[in-house]
Design an enzyme around this catalytic site. Structure first.
Site, PDB file in Angstrom:
ATOM      1  N   LYS A 290      18.088  34.148  14.527  1.00  0.00           N
ATOM      2  CA  LYS A 290      18.541  34.501  13.181  1.00  0.00           C
ATOM      3  C   LYS A 290      19.181  33.292  12.491  1.00  0.00           C
ATOM      4  CE  LYS A 290      19.743  39.362  14.115  1.00  0.00           C
ATOM      5  NZ  LYS A 290      18.845  39.969  13.119  1.00  0.00           N
ATOM      6  N   ASP A 360      13.435  39.225  17.699  1.00  0.00           N
ATOM      7  CA  ASP A 360      14.554  39.829  16.978  1.00  0.00           C
ATOM      8  C   ASP A 360      14.345  41.330  16.746  1.00  0.00           C
ATOM      9  OD1 ASP A 360      16.987  39.918  15.721  1.00  0.00           O
ATOM     10  OD2 ASP A 360      16.317  38.979  13.853  1.00  0.00           O
ATOM     11  N   ARG A 364      14.094  48.189  19.294  1.00  0.00           N
ATOM     12  CA  ARG A 364      13.033  49.123  19.690  1.00  0.00           C
ATOM     13  C   ARG A 364      12.565  48.870  21.115  1.00  0.00           C
ATOM     14  NH1 ARG A 364       9.653  47.045  14.657  1.00  0.00           N
ATOM     15  NH2 ARG A 364      11.785  46.664  14.002  1.00  0.00           N
TER      16      ARG A 364
HETATM   17  N1  BES Z   1      20.117  44.260  14.649  1.00  0.00           N
HETATM   18  C1  BES Z   1      19.092  43.940  13.723  1.00  0.00           C
HETATM   19  C2  BES Z   1      19.106  44.829  12.485  1.00  0.00           C
HETATM   20  C3  BES Z   1      20.285  44.726  11.559  1.00  0.00           C
HETATM   21  C4  BES Z   1      20.200  43.988  10.404  1.00  0.00           C
HETATM   22  C5  BES Z   1      21.452  45.400  11.817  1.00  0.00           C
HETATM   23  C6  BES Z   1      21.259  43.914   9.543  1.00  0.00           C
HETATM   24  C7  BES Z   1      22.525  45.326  10.949  1.00  0.00           C
HETATM   25  C8  BES Z   1      22.419  44.589   9.800  1.00  0.00           C
HETATM   26  C9  BES Z   1      17.721  44.113  14.381  1.00  0.00           C
HETATM   27  O1  BES Z   1      17.660  43.877  15.735  1.00  0.00           O
HETATM   28  C10 BES Z   1      16.802  43.130  13.748  1.00  0.00           C
HETATM   29  O2  BES Z   1      17.047  41.961  13.839  1.00  0.00           O
HETATM   30  N2  BES Z   1      15.753  43.634  13.101  1.00  0.00           N
HETATM   31  C11 BES Z   1      14.807  42.814  12.431  1.00  0.00           C
HETATM   32  C12 BES Z   1      13.439  43.392  12.689  1.00  0.00           C
HETATM   33  C13 BES Z   1      12.300  42.531  12.222  1.00  0.00           C
HETATM   34  C14 BES Z   1      12.226  41.282  13.060  1.00  0.00           C
HETATM   35  C15 BES Z   1      11.014  43.314  12.326  1.00  0.00           C
HETATM   36  C16 BES Z   1      15.114  42.804  10.945  1.00  0.00           C
HETATM   37  O3  BES Z   1      15.510  43.856  10.428  1.00  0.00           O
HETATM   38  O4  BES Z   1      15.004  41.763  10.334  1.00  0.00           O
HETATM   39 ZN    ZN Z   2      17.328  41.809  16.197  1.00  0.00          ZN
HETATM   40 ZN    ZN Z   3      19.471  44.185  16.776  1.00  0.00          ZN
END
Ligand code: BES
Ligand code: ZN
Ligand code: ZN
Length: 513
Positions: A290, A360, A364
């Site tokens: 990230k 990331d 899931r």
């Molecule tokens: N933990 C994050 C989602 C998240 C984002 C939680 C903002 C709280 C605030 C999750 O694991 C993630 O990174 N999701 C990605 C998925 C994508 C790579 C398909 C996302 O939402 O960018």
């Molecule tokens: Zn993530």
């Molecule tokens: Zn996450």
């Protein structure tokens, strides 16, 4: 380490104007055209001070606002706090909860030791007194909550405890209020417990530490048992998703399984509910790392899991006549030479294979194993809760959680619990169109879809691991924290989901009686 704020709460029969307290809290609607009966009584004893304040327009009764008027020796209270209730016709139980939270936050900020809440008469006509007392309790815990266990400086220190009470002059009402208070206290405390666990950073809480917390929780309760699966046991079981996400960290993954069994002979006839919570103790994104800005917030990526632990605590204290599993897959998502990578194909606990296209999208990957495990335990209903997608925050903002599911009755029951608990949800789709996007050419599934509808494709991925079991998914990504302090809460974890899930289970228990 400092103790988290201790809140004591009771109901007391006392005359409003005689009530000896540091702060007497009364509510005012924004469209009431001035003071109600109690307001007027206090105002006349205070020589018109409240009336003048309102007349000058310094307090308009808007939600989230308050004003302090000082006592003059003719009333029992040292101070009167006016709290805003917004428009009368829009009032709900959450109006009461929020008013209590706003008052409690103010009381802690002013270092007031005792706070007495007087319910506005209008609520008594519209809601049941036990439900009102419960809302007062939940709000008081919520608003007084502080997270300062690692602040060592003594300057401007807060008081260690808040003694709060809901007061009324009528002994019949007092008795009715009392019957709702204890569930409010249990839920309020459980939510604070969740907030503290969630607020603790990743150098303090990692998967094995979280497992120890769950074991400690079970030790403290007759009806709870706890089983932990460590990395070796996870490998033996074939939980490839959870292991893959945890593989980049020194802190190895765990599957936490808490079990609450209803007491008595009829227990086996009660339904079994599985609560499944994502507990990524830190989500750096892994190899698909990230951006640096805001990455600290990803210590809160364990919120779903700690909310499940807290709900189990509440369920055990409330001794509900239902059987509940709390299933918490926990991992730390880190980049390293041992991490899982984009392109990897992982065999999950269900037997389904997943092509990883973004490390990331790890939530899931751990949830699919936990969901399949819940189904294998023959749970009748599975509810998962997870900070799953940024896409959900884009879709709904930070006002409500996404709700997806495969059973309309269960969806409606969660919508009802959301209404009651003030933890809002909004239904979103997760059907075939979205599932199609998650098909891989070289495995059964891939772990990301297209650019669009990310909350829905994530839910559609999860949906494929529950089969025909009734299932609901809560995406709480926008709801896990307050990025800034609000009128009702400090910055940091919100504990979102504890009230929602406990209320759902309370309602279910009520129907089974
Ligand atoms: N933990 C994050 C989602 C998240 C984002 C939680 C903002 C709280 C605030 C999750 O694991 C993630 O990174 N999701 C990605 C998925 C994508 C790579 C398909 C996302 O939402 O960018
Ligand atoms: Zn993530
Ligand atoms: Zn996450």
């Amino acid at each position: 380490m400092k103790e988290i704020m201790n809140v004591e709460l009771r109901i007391r029969k006392v005359d409003f104007s005689k009530c000896k307290t540091d702060m007497l809290v009364i509510g005012m609607f924004s469209d009431a055209g001035g003071l109600d009966g109690l307001g007027k009584e206090l105002d006349s004893k205070l020589g018109g001070a409240i009336g003048r304040l309102v007349k000058l327009g310094d307090f308009k009764g808007k939600s989230g606002t308050n004003a302090v008027v000082y006592g003059n020796g003719r009333i029992g209270a040292e101070r009167v706090l006016l709290v805003g209730l917004d428009e009368k016709k829009k009032a709900t139980l959450d109006t009461v909860r929020k008013a209590a939270a706003n008052a409690a936050k103010k009381a802690v900020g002013m270092k007031v030791g005792t706070m007495s809440l007087a319910l506005h008469k209008a609520f008594g006509a519209r809601f049941k007194l036990p439900a009102l007392a419960q809302a007062c309790a939940e709000g008081t815990y919520f608003g007084s909550y502080q997270y300062d266990e690692y602040v060592t400086e003594k300057e401007n220190e807060r008081l260690g405890s808040l003694k709060a009470e809901v007061i009324d002059s009528d002994s019949v009402k007092v008795k009715e209020l009392s019957s709702g208070l204890s569930s409010g206290i249990t839920i309020g405390k459980a939510q604070s417990y969740a907030r503290t666990l969630a607020n603790r950073p990743a150098n303090i809480i990692n998967p094995p530490k979280l497992a120890a917390v769950a074991q400690e929780l079970a030790r403290g309760s007759k009806n709870l048992s706890c089983t932990i699966f460590d990395e070796e046991q996870l490998a033996a079981k074939g939980m490839g998703g959870l292991l893959a996400v945890g593989s980049g960290s020194q802190n190895k993954p765990r599957l936490i399984v808490l079990k609450y069994s209803a007491a008595g002979r009829s227990a086996s006839r009660q339904p079994t509910i599985a609560l499944v919570g994502k507990a990524v103790t830190f989500d750096s994104g892994g190899i698909s790392i990230k951006p640096a800005s805001g990455m600290d917030e990803m210590k809160l990526d364990k919120t779903g899991g700690v909310v499940v632990l807290a709900t189990m605590k509440a369920v055990a204290e409330l001794k509900l006549p239902v059987n509940v599993y709390g299933i918490v897959p926990s991992a730390e998502n880190m980049p390293s030479g041992t991490s899982y990578r984009p392109g990897d194909i992982i065999e999950t606990f269900s037997g389904k294979t997943v092509e990883v296209l973004n490390t990331d999208a790890e939530g899931r990957m751990i949830l699919c194993d936990a969901l399949a495990y819940a189904v294998k335990q023959k749970c009748d209903i599975v509810i998962d809760i997870a900070t799953l997608t940024g896409a959900c925050v884009i879709a709904l903002g930070r006002y409500m959680a996404g709700l997806m599911g495969n059973d309309q009755k269960l969806i409606r029951e969660l919508q009802a619990a959301a209404e009651q608990s003030g933890e809002k949800v909004w239904e979103m789709p997760s059907g075939d169109e979205y599932a199609k996007e998650m098909k891989s050419k070289i495995a059964d599934l891939k772990n990301i879809g297209s650019k669009w509808g990310g909350a829905c494709t994530a839910a559609a991925f999860l949906r494929q691991f529950v089969g025909d079991t009734k299932w609901v998914h809560l995406d709480i990504a926008g709801m896990d924290m307050f990025q800034k302090p609000t009128e009702f809460a400090v910055q940091g974890s919100s504990g979102f989901g504890v009230r929602l899930l406990t209320t759902y289970l309370l309602n279910l228990a009520e129907r089974k009686k």
